[in-house]
Design an enzyme around this catalytic site. Structure first.
Site, short mmCIF file in Angstrom:
data_model
loop_
_atom_site.label_atom_id
_atom_site.label_comp_id
_atom_site.label_asym_id
_atom_site.label_seq_id
_atom_site.Cartn_x
_atom_site.Cartn_y
_atom_site.Cartn_z
N ARG A 118 0.96 -1.09 -0.13
CA ARG A 118 0.04 0.00 0.01
C ARG A 118 0.88 1.41 0.08
O ARG A 118 2.10 1.12 -0.11
CB ARG A 118 -0.98 -0.07 1.28
CG ARG A 118 -2.24 -0.76 0.97
CD ARG A 118 -3.54 -0.11 1.70
NE ARG A 118 -3.40 1.37 1.25
CZ ARG A 118 -3.78 2.31 2.20
NH1 ARG A 118 -4.34 2.01 3.44
NH2 ARG A 118 -3.91 3.61 2.08
N ASP A 151 -1.51 -1.30 9.48
CA ASP A 151 -0.71 -0.28 8.79
C ASP A 151 0.70 -0.36 9.42
O ASP A 151 1.71 -0.19 8.63
CB ASP A 151 -1.14 0.94 9.31
CG ASP A 151 -2.33 1.62 8.41
OD1 ASP A 151 -2.53 1.31 7.54
OD2 ASP A 151 -3.13 2.46 9.16
N ARG A 293 -3.39 16.32 4.63
CA ARG A 293 -4.74 15.85 5.27
C ARG A 293 -4.79 16.29 6.51
O ARG A 293 -3.83 16.39 7.54
CB ARG A 293 -4.24 14.07 5.17
CG ARG A 293 -5.30 13.45 6.10
CD ARG A 293 -5.04 11.92 6.01
NE ARG A 293 -5.97 11.27 6.97
CZ ARG A 293 -5.86 9.88 6.92
NH1 ARG A 293 -5.08 9.18 6.09
NH2 ARG A 293 -6.73 9.02 7.41
N ASP A 294 -6.01 17.08 6.96
CA ASP A 294 -6.37 17.30 8.12
C ASP A 294 -7.18 16.06 8.63
O ASP A 294 -8.54 15.98 8.05
CB ASP A 294 -7.15 18.52 8.21
CG ASP A 294 -7.75 18.76 9.58
OD1 ASP A 294 -7.80 17.95 10.41
OD2 ASP A 294 -7.83 19.95 9.54
N TYR A 402 -5.62 6.52 -1.43
CA TYR A 402 -4.50 7.49 -1.31
C TYR A 402 -4.37 8.28 -2.75
O TYR A 402 -4.21 7.40 -3.80
CB TYR A 402 -3.28 7.34 -0.60
CG TYR A 402 -3.31 7.01 0.79
CD1 TYR A 402 -4.29 7.09 1.37
CD2 TYR A 402 -2.26 7.10 1.50
CE1 TYR A 402 -4.53 7.03 2.86
CE2 TYR A 402 -2.14 6.94 2.65
CZ TYR A 402 -3.32 6.81 3.48
OH TYR A 402 -3.26 6.73 4.85
#
Length: 469
Positions: A118, A151, A293-294, A402
């Site tokens: 990923r 992850d 990214r928030d 993403y």
């Protein structure tokens, strides 16, 4: 003929045969010596090859999957000359996006040896573009792919392969042990940043041309993480941004300046009520622009822009065309965080052109599906939701994931400007599909000032695989 005469005759014949044999052996030795002398003389005085390019090809068959290991062109009499990527040009003017690559790795992985991975991203030197990705230490359709939705694990590594090729053990290069990463090329060598270790004490390992040059220890002990896309190199210096702290609240953010893999300066952003994660950064007229990214509270994306001395400005994209996911429906924007439906998020990107902005985003406002590019001619500074162009990349009914930016420098393209490009991850498997694994393929596009197409370029793999049944 008496007995003595017979003996003398036989002896004479044997002697003659022996002499002839000896002469033949001596002749062989002389010929071998002459041949060796000629070859040595030719090596000492090489002739100039009339061809300007010599091509070597090595091809290997693996599990009935054809993999072209290398196809290297070597210019006769020429070496690869290191240069410094200037990064001083502006972004090229563009009117749309042309498809650049598609690796189809999940489709190919149903039969061939393809990595479970990923967070793919792309970065280019002045000679080539490469796809970087975080593997899970496993192959598709294999038992070790079980549970790869996780992850962070000690099995994850940063690897790279030529752009457009499905990442396999046979065409991929190991870069770093990492569950979060970045990479970029300064014209002289590859810088890689790989973060690994426990959540409460991870370490970023910096490598330059494959050699460890520096490390960064987690300073908040709350999941040190970085871009998951390329860093930026300008005039021999490379720049990145890292986050340490909560994913759903105020965290700490640092800018780093590096030269040949060594950190020469860093600063912490003064950014209360801002949240920066997984920033997509690019060079523009000698400065670095990052769109991030928030994950805390915004439907729009935060940005930070800084010069080579790390003097910075911060803000949020003002447009009412929101870029995060999940997000609110388009409406009234804000140059600060748009708080409605802003929790959680996904890595993404945008490109600024003066007051205008190209916004890349999922088509769905609630799931990672579909993808589109939108041109808002006033979106960097104005808060309305009007836009003048939309280009379809992935249909709403197909999975995305993403996305991030990369650029092609003038030293690669021969143009007098920096070409903007982007990639989109196409996630398949868990948690949305009935598989034991999670992985992805990728596509990429580059900006052009000529004709383009709206369409859908999905992953396209038929799931589940044999291992999932």
């Amino acid at each position: 003929m008496n007995t003595n005469q017979r003996i003398i005759t036989i002896g004479t014949i044997c002697l003659i045969v022996g002499i002839i044999s000896l002469l033949l052996q001596i002749g062989n030795i002389i010929l071998l010596w002459m041949s060796h002398s000629i070859q040595t003389g030719e090596k000492s005085h090489p002739k100039v090859c009339n061809q300007s390019v010599i091509t070597y090809e090595n091809n290997t068959w693996v599990n009935q999957t054809y993999v072209n290991i290398s196809n290297t062109n070597i210019a006769a009499g020429q070496g690869v000359t290191p240069i410094i990527l200037a990064g001083n040009s502006s972004l090229c003017p563009i009117s749309g996006w042309a498809i650049y690559s598609k690796d189809n790795s999940i489709r190919i992985g149903s039969k061939g040896d393809i990595f479970v991975m990923r967070e793919p991203f792309i970065s280019c030197s002045h000679l080539e573009c490469r796809t970087f990705f975080l593997t899970q230490g496993a192959l598709l359709n294999d038992r070790h792919s079980n549970g790869t939705v996780k992850d962070r694990s000690p099995y994850r590594t940063l690897m790279s392969c030529p752009i457009g090729e499905a990442p396999s053990p046979y065409n991929s290069r190991f870069e770093s042990v990492a569950w979060s990463a970045s990479a970029c090329h300064d014209g002289m060598g590859w810088l890689t940043i790989g973060i690994s270790g426990p959540d409460n004490g991870a370490v970023a390992v910096l490598k330059y041309n494959g050699i460890i040059t520096d490390t960064i220890k987690s300073w908040r002990n709350k999941i040190l993480r970085t871009q998951e896309s390329e860093c930026v190199c300008i005039n021999g210096s490379c720049f990145t941004i890292m986050t340490d702290g909560p994913s759903n609240g105020q965290a700490s953010y640092k800018l780093f300046k590096m030269e040949k893999g060594k950190i020469i300066r860093s600063i912490e952003l003064d950014a209360p009520n801002y949240h920066y994660e997984e920033c997509s950064c690019y060079p523009d007229t000698g400065k670095v622009v990052c769109v991030c990214r928030d994950n805390w509270h915004a439907s729009n994306r935060p940005w930070v822009s800084f010069d080579q001395n790390l003097d910075y400005q911060i803000g949020y994209i003002c447009s009412g065309v929101f870029g995060d996911n999940p997000r609110s429906n388009d409406g009234k924007g804000n140059c600060g965080p748009v708080l409605s439906n802003g929790a959680n998020g996904v890595k993404g990107f945008s490109f600024r052109y003066g007051n205008g902005v190209w916004i890349g985003r999922t088509k769905s406002i609630s799931s990672r599906s579909g993808f589109e590019m939108i041109w808002d001619p006033n979106g960097w500074t104005e808060t309305d939701s009007s836009f003048s162009m939309k280009q379809d990349i992935i249909a709403l009914t197909d999975w995305s994931g993403y996305s991030g930016s990369f650029v092609q420098h003038p030293e690669l393209t021969g143009m007098n400007c920096i070409r903007p490009c982007f990639w989109v991850e196409l996630i398949r498997g868990q948690p949305k599909e009935s598989t034991i694994w999670t992985s992805g393929s990728s596509i990429s596009f580059c900006g052009v000032n000529s004709g383009t197409a709206s369409w859908s370029w999905p992953d396209g793999a038929d799931l589940p695989f044999t291992i999932d049944k």
